[in-house]
Write a protein that holds these residues in place. Structure first.
Motif, short mmCIF file in Angstrom:
data_model
loop_
_atom_site.label_atom_id
_atom_site.label_comp_id
_atom_site.label_asym_id
_atom_site.label_seq_id
_atom_site.Cartn_x
_atom_site.Cartn_y
_atom_site.Cartn_z
N ILE A 116 60.86 0.02 78.59
CA ILE A 116 61.34 -0.78 79.83
C ILE A 116 60.58 -2.07 80.19
CG2 ILE A 116 61.70 -0.18 82.31
CD1 ILE A 116 62.87 2.32 80.64
N ILE A 155 60.05 -4.64 83.01
CA ILE A 155 59.79 -4.90 84.31
C ILE A 155 59.36 -6.05 84.80
CG2 ILE A 155 58.85 -3.59 86.44
CD1 ILE A 155 58.23 -1.06 84.78
N LEU A 211 62.07 5.79 88.08
CA LEU A 211 61.24 4.67 88.56
C LEU A 211 61.70 4.08 89.52
CD1 LEU A 211 62.38 2.56 85.18
CD2 LEU A 211 60.29 3.01 85.71
N TYR A 224 64.75 -3.99 86.30
CA TYR A 224 64.13 -3.40 85.05
C TYR A 224 65.42 -3.42 83.91
CZ TYR A 224 61.78 -0.74 88.71
OH TYR A 224 61.01 -0.06 89.86
N GLY A 252 66.62 -6.78 81.06
CA GLY A 252 65.67 -7.19 82.26
C GLY A 252 66.16 -8.51 82.70
#
Length: 551
Positions: free
Chosen positions: A164, A166, A228, A248, A271
C-alpha cells in the motif's frame, strides 16, 4: 578499495546480526539484548579490522561518506564521527599491544576490549539509523525492503500480501496553513496511526515527505480498503480541515520473487491515480498496468519526438465577449506516437515535469508559436496574442527569461504577442521566486496570466499582491454553473474586482449557452471553451484567423 565498497562491507557485516531471518523483526532494544549474536559480530569485526588495515585507515581518515541511504547529514553524522574516533584509538591500541611488554599488552588489551564494545554500540546505532526514518522512527525504504524480503520468503499459504502506498492529501496546503513544525508533528501522528494498523507480520515505512508504505495481509482488496478506511477515522481527531485525509495505491503481491522496487513503483503509481478518485483508492490492475507501461515508454521517445516534430502545437481560440470574434488563443500540445495514436497532454505532462523534461517542451512550444507568428507577419496576415504555458520547474532558473527573450529575438517577434501562463498553485509554493520571475517577465515585455484561478487556495484579496496582467478562471467554476446560483454570484464578484484592479479575465472551459450569455452581460471578458472551439491544428487555426481578416 573504494569508499563505496568500504561502506557497503561495513553495513553487510552488521546485517549478519541485524537482518538475519532470526532477528529481522527485533526492535532496537531486542538487538542490544541479543548478546550471542553481538559477540559473534564483535569477533568478525575485530578480525576484519586486523586484516584490513586499509579499511580501518580509510574509516579513521573521515573520507567515507554513507551512500546507502540519502538521509539528512545530521541523522548519521555523530555516530559515524564516533566510529572514526574509536577506530583511530583501536588502531593506536593495537600498535601499542604489538610493541609493548607483557604488562603493557595486558593493560592495552583491556582498553582495547572496552573501546571495541563502545564502538560496537555506536555501530549498532548507526545501522539502526541507516534503516529508519529520523523523524518518525519508521523504517525507511531500504529497511522496508529488507523486512519485506523476510516476510515474503516466509509467506503463509492462507494469506495474501498487499503493498500500500499512502499519501496525505494536499500536504503542501497543511504546511502553508500550519507551518513546518506542525507538519512534522502531524507526520509523527500519521506514523503512529500506521503502526497501529500493522498487525503481526505486517510492516510500515516512510518513503519521503508525506509518502508512506505498508505491507499488509488480508483475504481481498476490499478487506484491505475497509480496514484502511475504518482506521483513518481515528486520525481525524488531529486534523479537521479536510474530510478525506489520504489517498491509497494498492498492489496485490502475486509473486514473492518479483522485484521489490517494481512493486513499490506499482503501488505508488496507483497512489498518484487515486488522487482523482472520490473514495481515495486506486488498485494497480490491468488498466493501470497498461498506463504505467505507456508512461514509462514515453521518456525514451520524448527526445526523438521533439527532433521529428511528432509533438504538434494545437491552438484553442479565445473569443472577445463583446465583438464575438477570435481575439487570442492558447497553445496546447498533442503527441503522435509511432503507432499513430494521438496522446493528450494529461497523459504525459506530469511525467515530463517530474523528470524536468517539461523545460524542453515549454521552450519547444514557445519556438513553434514564434514560428507561427513570424510566418503570418511575413505574409501580412492577421495575428492575435498567444498564451504559452510554463511549468513550475522554471521558477528557480534565472536563465528562463533570457532564453525566452532570445527565442523571440531569433524570430523577431514582439513580446506583446506572447502571454505566459503559470498555474495558480505555483504562486503559493514559491511566492518570493514567483514574484521575482513575473517582474522579470513583465520587464522583458511579456504579459503574465495566472492559470486555473480559483482551483487551489487563492482569495480575491490575494490578487492585489501578485503583479499579473490576467487571470484565467478555472473551468471547475462552470461545471455547476447552470444549477448553482452561488457560482454566478461568485463569478460576478471576481469579474467586478478584476475590472477594478485592471486585470484581464479569461473564462476557461465554457461549454454552455447559459454561461456565454452570463459572461457577455458582465464586464469585458475573453471566453475559451468548447462552446466556441475545441483545440485545433495550426492549419485549421490559420484558416479561422484568415476568415476574420477577410471580413
Amino acid at each position: 578499495m573504494t569508499v563505496q565498497s568500504i561502506d557497503y562491507r561495513l553495513l553487510d557485516y552488521l546485517n549478519n546480526i541485524i537482518y538475519s531471518p532470526e532477528t529481522a523483526m527485533l526492535d532496537r532494544g531486542g538487538l542490544q539484548e541479543s548478546e550471542n549474536r553481538l559477540a559473534d559480530t564483535m569477533d568478525v569485526l575485530l578480525k576484519f579490522i586486523l586484516e584490513e588495515r586499509t579499511f580501518a585507515n580509510e574509516l579513521s581518515s573521515g573520507n567515507i561518506q554513507r551512500v546507502r541511504t540519502p538521509s539528512p547529514e545530521n541523522t548519521i553524522c555523530d555516530p559515524i564521527k564516533s566510529v572514526y574516533r574509536m577506530l583511530q584509538h583501536l588502531i593506536w591500541l593495537m600498535d601499542r599491544i604489538t610493541a609493548g611488554d607483557y604488562e603493557q599488552r595486558l593493560r592495552f588489551s583491556n582498553d582495547l576490549s572496552s573501546s571495541f564494545n563502545a564502538m560496537l554500540e555506536h555501530l549498532v546505532n548507526l545501522a539502526y539509523l541507516s534503516y529508519h526514518d529520523r523523524l518518525t522512527n519508521l523504517l525507511n525504504v531500504e529497511g522496508f525492503d529488507e523486512h519485506c524480503k523476510v516476510l515474503l520468503e516466509n509467506w503463509p499459504a492462507d494469506n495474501k500480501y498487499f503493498l500500500i502506498s499512502i499519501n496525505i492529501n494536499d500536504f503542501r496546503r497543511f504546511i502553508m496553513l500550519y507551518g513546518p513544525e506542525k507538519a512534522d508533528w502531524f507526520l509523527v501522528k500519521v506514523a503512529n496511526f500506521l503502526k497501529d494498523i500493522c498487525e503481526n507480520r505486517e510492516i510500515c515505512a516512510r518513503v519521503n515527505a508525506d509518502n508512506f508504505l505498508c505491507l499488509l495481509r488480508g483475504e481481498s482488496i476490499h478487506e484491505i480498503m475497509m480496514r484502511l478506511h475504518e482506521n483513518e477515522q481515528k486520525i481525524h481527531n488531529y486534523i479537521t480541515f479536510r474530510s478525506r485525509l489520504f489517498h491509497y495505491g494498492i498492489y496485490e503481491v502475486r509473486d514473492i520473487h518479483e522485484n521489490l522496487r517494481k512493486m513499490r513503483a506499482y503501488a505508488m503509481f496507483a497512489g498518484v491515480n487515486a488522487c482523482s478518485n472520490a473514495d481515495g483508492f486506486a488498485v494497480f490492475d490491468g488498466m493501470l498496468a497498461k498506463r504505467y507501461a505507456l508512461e514509462n515508454s514515453i521518456l525514451p521517445l520524448f527526445s526523438h519526438a521533439l527532433k521529428n516534430n511528432e509533438i504538434r502545437v494545437y491552438y484553442q481560440p479565445k473569443i472577445d465577449s463583446r465583438l464575438d470574434v477570435i481575439a487570442g488563443s492558447e497553445a496546447l500540445v498533442r503527441w503522435t506516437l509511432p503507432n499513430g495514436e494521438v496522446m493528450r497532454p494529461n497523459h504525459f505532462i506530469d511525467l515530463l515535469e517530474k523528470n524536468s523534461l517539461i523545460v524542453l517542451l515549454d521552450f519547444y512550444v514557445l519556438r513553434k508559436v514564434c514560428q507561427h507568428i513570424r510566418s503570418r507577419l511575413n505574409h501580412h496576415q492577421y495575428i492575435v496574442p498567444v498564451s504559452v504555458n510554463f511549468s513550475r520547474v522554471h521558477m528557480l532558473d534565472t536563465t528562463t527569461v533570457p532564453q525566452m527573450v532570445s527565442i523571440l529575438q531569433e524570430y523577431n517577434v514582439d513580446p506583446q504577442w506572447i502571454i505566459i501562463e503559470i498555474t495558480e498553485r505555483v504562486f503559493f509554493e514559491r511566492m518570493e521566486n514567483m514574484i521575482k520571475m513575473i517582474q522579470c517577465l513583465r520587464k522583458a515585455g511579456f504579459r503574465v496570466s495566472m492559470d486555473d484561478f480559483g482551483s487551489s487556495y487563492s482569495s480575491l484579496n490575494f490578487l492585489k499582491n501578485i503583479p499579473v496582467d490576467e487571470i484565467k478562471i478555472d473551468k471547475l467554476f462552470f461545471d455547476d454553473f447552470d444549477t448553482d446560483e452561488r457560482v454566478r454570484l461568485l463569478l460576478s464578484d471576481v469579474l467586478t474586482i478584476a475590472d477594478h484592479l485592471q486585470l484581464g479575465v479569461v473564462a476557461e472551459g465554457v461549454e454552455t449557452e447559459d454561461a456565454v450569455i452570463f459572461l457577455k452581460q458582465q464586464s469585458y471578458v475573453m471566453i475559451q471553451g468548447f462552446y466556441y472551439y475545441a483545440p485545433m491544428p495550426e492549419d485549421e487555426y490559420n484558416n479561422r484567423l484568415d476568415a476574420i481578416h477577410i471580413h
